[in-house]
Design a protein around this motif. Structure first.
Motif, short mmCIF file in Angstrom:
data_model
loop_
_atom_site.label_atom_id
_atom_site.label_comp_id
_atom_site.label_asym_id
_atom_site.label_seq_id
_atom_site.Cartn_x
_atom_site.Cartn_y
_atom_site.Cartn_z
N ALA A 45 0.85 -1.18 -0.05
CA ALA A 45 0.06 0.11 -0.17
C ALA A 45 0.72 1.30 0.05
CB ALA A 45 -0.87 -0.01 1.28
N SER A 46 1.85 1.24 -0.75
CA SER A 46 2.92 2.45 -0.68
C SER A 46 3.31 2.28 -2.24
CB SER A 46 3.80 2.44 0.26
OG SER A 46 5.12 1.71 -0.10
N ASN A 47 4.30 3.15 -2.45
CA ASN A 47 5.02 3.11 -3.84
C ASN A 47 6.54 3.75 -3.40
OD1 ASN A 47 5.19 6.27 -4.04
ND2 ASN A 47 2.88 6.21 -4.34
N MET A 48 7.19 3.79 -4.61
CA MET A 48 8.87 4.03 -4.37
C MET A 48 9.03 5.33 -3.54
SD MET A 48 10.07 5.65 -8.23
CE MET A 48 9.43 4.31 -9.11
N HIS A 49 8.00 6.29 -3.67
CA HIS A 49 8.11 7.51 -2.82
C HIS A 49 8.42 7.46 -1.59
CE1 HIS A 49 8.58 10.01 -6.28
NE2 HIS A 49 7.33 9.34 -6.80
N MET A 50 7.90 6.12 -0.99
CA MET A 50 8.15 6.05 0.45
C MET A 50 9.60 6.20 1.01
SD MET A 50 8.22 1.85 1.39
CE MET A 50 9.14 2.19 2.78
N TRP A 51 10.49 5.96 -0.12
CA TRP A 51 11.88 6.04 0.16
C TRP A 51 12.35 7.57 0.12
CZ3 TRP A 51 13.60 2.00 2.55
CH2 TRP A 51 13.21 0.73 2.37
N ASP A 52 11.55 8.46 -0.33
CA ASP A 52 12.00 9.83 -0.71
C ASP A 52 13.10 10.21 0.68
OD1 ASP A 52 10.74 9.84 -2.87
OD2 ASP A 52 9.40 11.27 -2.22
N PRO A 53 12.68 10.06 2.03
CA PRO A 53 13.67 10.31 2.99
C PRO A 53 14.95 10.11 2.97
CG PRO A 53 11.54 10.00 3.85
CD PRO A 53 11.44 9.42 2.46
N GLN A 54 14.91 8.85 2.38
CA GLN A 54 16.59 8.49 2.00
C GLN A 54 17.41 8.85 0.97
OE1 GLN A 54 13.83 6.32 3.43
NE2 GLN A 54 14.94 6.90 5.32
N MET A 55 16.57 9.60 -0.13
CA MET A 55 17.18 9.60 -1.57
C MET A 55 18.57 10.65 -1.24
SD MET A 55 15.77 7.36 -2.78
CE MET A 55 16.86 7.42 -4.15
N GLU A 56 18.51 11.63 -0.49
CA GLU A 56 19.60 12.54 -0.55
C GLU A 56 20.75 11.75 0.09
OE1 GLU A 56 21.01 16.70 1.68
OE2 GLU A 56 19.11 16.08 2.06
N ALA A 57 20.74 10.97 1.03
CA ALA A 57 21.91 10.41 1.60
C ALA A 57 22.43 9.24 0.60
CB ALA A 57 21.71 9.82 3.17
N PHE A 58 21.32 8.33 0.25
CA PHE A 58 21.69 7.03 -0.54
C PHE A 58 22.00 7.52 -1.80
CE2 PHE A 58 18.73 4.04 1.70
CZ PHE A 58 19.17 4.20 2.84
#
Length: 261
Positions: free
Chosen positions: A31-44
């Protein structure tokens, strides 16, 4: 942004980060999509070539009819790696994504470098629990599930502190097609990896929120006991989406683990 035709369906994906860095595949929750990872993207993105995708039945990926299986979702991930010409990658999955990660590292050990399993479980019984959620979704739509889901996924203090982050996830839940949600519920309902994950050889980090009531710290400890040489990190003051509630702690734990010599 591109789609890839893999395992008989079209998967929506995005690649970001450093082109010449080690690849890191991220897999989303139910019940989510790839944007659940947005908080990680700057670091990753500073450290990896990051591949995100919408799971089968979710986001902008295809929503096939019928029940899905964990093996089917695993072959979707393998197909995406093949499409991108990636022989081996780090893998980080949360909840359903972590279930896919367990199966990927079991069936295709040559494709996984290091494995991060966040807020997940090897078994999610009883079956009646999933039957109830399926009936609500089919009868009331995702609106019938959204409030209870939000309360499982976030602690009350976080909901009060960051309503914007919670609203973003609420919108993802409501946008999930019932057919895709039910298909993935059937996959989780039928899953039992408690015995098979003992074969995982990849270095493995298990992360869980201390207040996760859905995939509990005890479930995380069970995985840790079953996967040889795995490590467990419990994040304080976080429920199911620990990557959002404790984004900095989550990022630090993952980066330290993936970059260990």
């Amino acid at each position: 942004m591109p789609h890839a035709t893999v395992n008989g369906i079209r998967l929506f994906y995005r690649v970001s980060g450093k082109e010449d860095a080690p690849p890191l595949l991220l897999s989303n929750s139910l019940a989510s999509n790839m944007h659940m990872w947005d908080p990680q993207m700057e670091a990753f993105d500073r450290h990896f070539r990051v591949i995100r995708y919408d799971s089968r039945g979710h986001g902008q990926s295809q929503v096939p009819d019928g029940a899905y299986t964990i093996d089917m979702l695993t072959e979707d991930a393998v197909g995406l790696l093949d499409h991108l010409g990636i022989a081996r990658a780090h893998f980080c999955g949360l909840s359903k994504g972590g279930m896919v990660g367990q199966r990927l590292a079991t069936l295709h050990p040559e494709r996984v470098d290091r494995l991060v399993l966040a807020d997940t479980s090897a078994y999610m019984g009883p079956a009646d629990l999933w039957e109830g959620r399926i009936q609500i979704a089919e009868g009331q739509g995702m609106a019938g599930l959204v409030d209870s889901t939000i309360n499982r996924w976030f602690t009350a203090p976080f909901q009060a502190k960051d309503p914007g982050a919670v609203a973003k996830i609420r919108a993802m839940i409501l946008a999930t097609e019932v057919k895709g949600f039910v298909g993935c519920c059937r996959a989780i309902q039928a899953m039992d990896q408690r015995e098979t994950i003992a074969a995982i050889a990849a270095p493995t980090l298990i992360i869980v929120g201390a207040d996760d009531s859905g995939t509990t710290p005890d479930m995380a400890r069970d995985i840790q006991e079953r996967i040889p040489h795995s490590h467990l990190t419990i994040l304080p003051e976080a429920a199911h989406l620990s990557n959002i509630e404790q984004a900095a702690l989550f990022d630090n734990a993952v980066l330290e683990f993936l970059e260990a010599k």
